[in-house]
Design a protein around this motif. Structure first.
Motif, PDB file in Angstrom:
ATOM      1  N   TRP A 112       9.099  -0.847   0.519  1.00 49.48           N
ATOM      2  CA  TRP A 112       8.901  -2.470   0.177  1.00 49.48           C
ATOM      3  C   TRP A 112       7.747  -2.676  -0.649  1.00 49.48           C
ATOM      4  O   TRP A 112       6.269  -2.087   0.119  1.00 49.48           O
ATOM      5  CB  TRP A 112       8.673  -3.323   1.275  1.00 49.48           C
ATOM      6  N   ARG A 113       7.821  -3.162  -1.476  1.00 49.61           N
ATOM      7  CA  ARG A 113       6.133  -2.817  -2.779  1.00 49.61           C
ATOM      8  C   ARG A 113       5.810  -4.684  -2.432  1.00 49.61           C
ATOM      9  O   ARG A 113       6.036  -5.205  -3.368  1.00 49.61           O
ATOM     10  CB  ARG A 113       6.542  -2.538  -4.362  1.00 49.61           C
ATOM     11  N   VAL A 114       4.269  -4.640  -1.664  1.00 49.59           N
ATOM     12  CA  VAL A 114       3.541  -5.473  -1.401  1.00 49.59           C
ATOM     13  C   VAL A 114       2.741  -5.442  -2.587  1.00 49.59           C
ATOM     14  O   VAL A 114       1.691  -4.464  -2.082  1.00 49.59           O
ATOM     15  CB  VAL A 114       3.383  -5.726  -0.529  1.00 49.59           C
ATOM     16  N   ASP A 115       2.424  -5.548  -3.980  1.00 46.47           N
ATOM     17  CA  ASP A 115       1.218  -5.357  -4.954  1.00 46.47           C
ATOM     18  C   ASP A 115       0.174  -5.877  -4.324  1.00 46.47           C
ATOM     19  O   ASP A 115      -0.796  -5.183  -4.726  1.00 46.47           O
ATOM     20  CB  ASP A 115       1.650  -6.382  -6.286  1.00 46.47           C
ATOM     21  N   ASP A 116      -0.066  -7.028  -2.944  1.00 44.01           N
ATOM     22  CA  ASP A 116      -1.314  -7.673  -2.731  1.00 44.01           C
ATOM     23  C   ASP A 116      -1.483  -6.849  -1.729  1.00 44.01           C
ATOM     24  O   ASP A 116      -1.147  -7.521  -0.373  1.00 44.01           O
ATOM     25  CB  ASP A 116      -1.268  -9.489  -2.754  1.00 44.01           C
ATOM     26  N   ALA A 117      -2.521  -6.230  -1.328  1.00 37.11           N
ATOM     27  CA  ALA A 117      -3.406  -5.671  -0.394  1.00 37.11           C
ATOM     28  C   ALA A 117      -3.775  -7.097   1.374  1.00 37.11           C
ATOM     29  O   ALA A 117      -3.477  -6.861   2.027  1.00 37.11           O
ATOM     30  CB  ALA A 117      -3.717  -4.276  -0.393  1.00 37.11           C
ATOM     31  N   ALA A 118      -4.206  -8.162   0.445  1.00 40.23           N
ATOM     32  CA  ALA A 118      -4.148  -9.392   1.439  1.00 40.23           C
ATOM     33  C   ALA A 118      -3.055  -9.832   1.729  1.00 40.23           C
ATOM     34  O   ALA A 118      -3.051  -9.908   2.835  1.00 40.23           O
ATOM     35  CB  ALA A 118      -5.327  -9.822   0.824  1.00 40.23           C
ATOM     36  N   LEU A 119      -2.242 -10.581   1.460  1.00 40.94           N
ATOM     37  CA  LEU A 119      -1.102 -10.316   1.609  1.00 40.94           C
ATOM     38  C   LEU A 119      -0.140 -10.070   2.128  1.00 40.94           C
ATOM     39  O   LEU A 119       0.346 -10.327   3.232  1.00 40.94           O
ATOM     40  CB  LEU A 119      -0.508 -11.438  -0.013  1.00 40.94           C
ATOM     41  N   LYS A 120       0.073  -8.476   1.515  1.00 39.82           N
ATOM     42  CA  LYS A 120       0.859  -7.810   3.022  1.00 39.82           C
ATOM     43  C   LYS A 120      -0.121  -7.175   4.314  1.00 39.82           C
ATOM     44  O   LYS A 120       0.854  -7.928   5.606  1.00 39.82           O
ATOM     45  CB  LYS A 120       0.521  -6.352   2.294  1.00 39.82           C
ATOM     46  N   ASP A 161      -2.109  -8.414  10.418  1.00 36.91           N
ATOM     47  CA  ASP A 161      -3.278  -7.408  11.011  1.00 36.91           C
ATOM     48  C   ASP A 161      -4.554  -7.346  10.224  1.00 36.91           C
ATOM     49  O   ASP A 161      -4.946  -7.974   8.959  1.00 36.91           O
ATOM     50  CB  ASP A 161      -2.504  -6.123   9.203  1.00 36.91           C
ATOM     51  N   ASP A 162      -5.373  -8.104  10.980  1.00 31.39           N
ATOM     52  CA  ASP A 162      -6.388  -8.439  10.940  1.00 31.39           C
ATOM     53  C   ASP A 162      -7.487  -7.827  10.234  1.00 31.39           C
ATOM     54  O   ASP A 162      -8.387  -8.196   9.555  1.00 31.39           O
ATOM     55  CB  ASP A 162      -6.867  -9.381  12.268  1.00 31.39           C
ATOM     56  N   MET A 167     -10.434  -6.046   6.010  1.00 29.57           N
ATOM     57  CA  MET A 167     -11.105  -5.190   4.502  1.00 29.57           C
ATOM     58  C   MET A 167     -11.201  -6.358   3.376  1.00 29.57           C
ATOM     59  O   MET A 167     -12.086  -5.728   2.215  1.00 29.57           O
ATOM     60  CB  MET A 167     -10.624  -3.947   4.942  1.00 29.57           C
ATOM     61  N   GLU A 168     -10.072  -6.382   2.854  1.00 37.73           N
ATOM     62  CA  GLU A 168      -9.583  -6.994   1.669  1.00 37.73           C
ATOM     63  C   GLU A 168     -10.458  -7.835   1.779  1.00 37.73           C
ATOM     64  O   GLU A 168     -10.890  -7.894   0.183  1.00 37.73           O
ATOM     65  CB  GLU A 168      -7.879  -7.631   2.067  1.00 37.73           C
TER      66      GLU A 168
END
Length: 105
Positions: free
Chosen positions: A64-72, A78-79, A84-85
């Motif tokens: 699944w492509r989630v382009d936004d690492a923070a949203l992912k 994932d705290d 990190m983001e």
């Protein structure tokens, strides 16, 4: 039952085992169903609980492509990933997202 319907049924009840089976049988989390990817369909559903993160993890593991690492990171609960983001870009905390939701018109 077709693989997309199998995936939708698994997401409806947040069953990661059945969702894994649907993807192993040929469904893809990036396939569209009614105009959005299966991944977006999961987010748009009303049910939340421990199985939600497990289902997201299954989807991510199947591409699944989630382009936004923070949203992912939020979807994966994932705290460390979210921290990190935010460290890379503090403005990330001001992002807004719009998703249809079963509880809103």
């Amino acid at each position: 039952m077709d693989h997309i319907q199998q995936a939708m049924d698994a997401m409806e009840v947040l069953d990661p085992v059945k969702l894994q089976a649907a993807f192993s049988a040929g469904a893809d989390p990036n396939m569209e169903w009614k105009g959005t990817s299966l991944g977006e369909q999961l987010v748009n559903m009303y049910l939340r609980g421990p199985g939600f993160t497990d289902c997201v993890r299954v989807m991510v593991n199947h591409g699944w492509r989630v382009d936004d690492a923070a949203l992912k990171a939020v979807f994966l609960d994932d705290d460390a990933g979210l921290a990190m983001e935010v460290a890379k870009d503090p403005a990330v905390i001001h992002r807004t997202y719009t998703y249809p939701c079963a509880f809103t018109p």
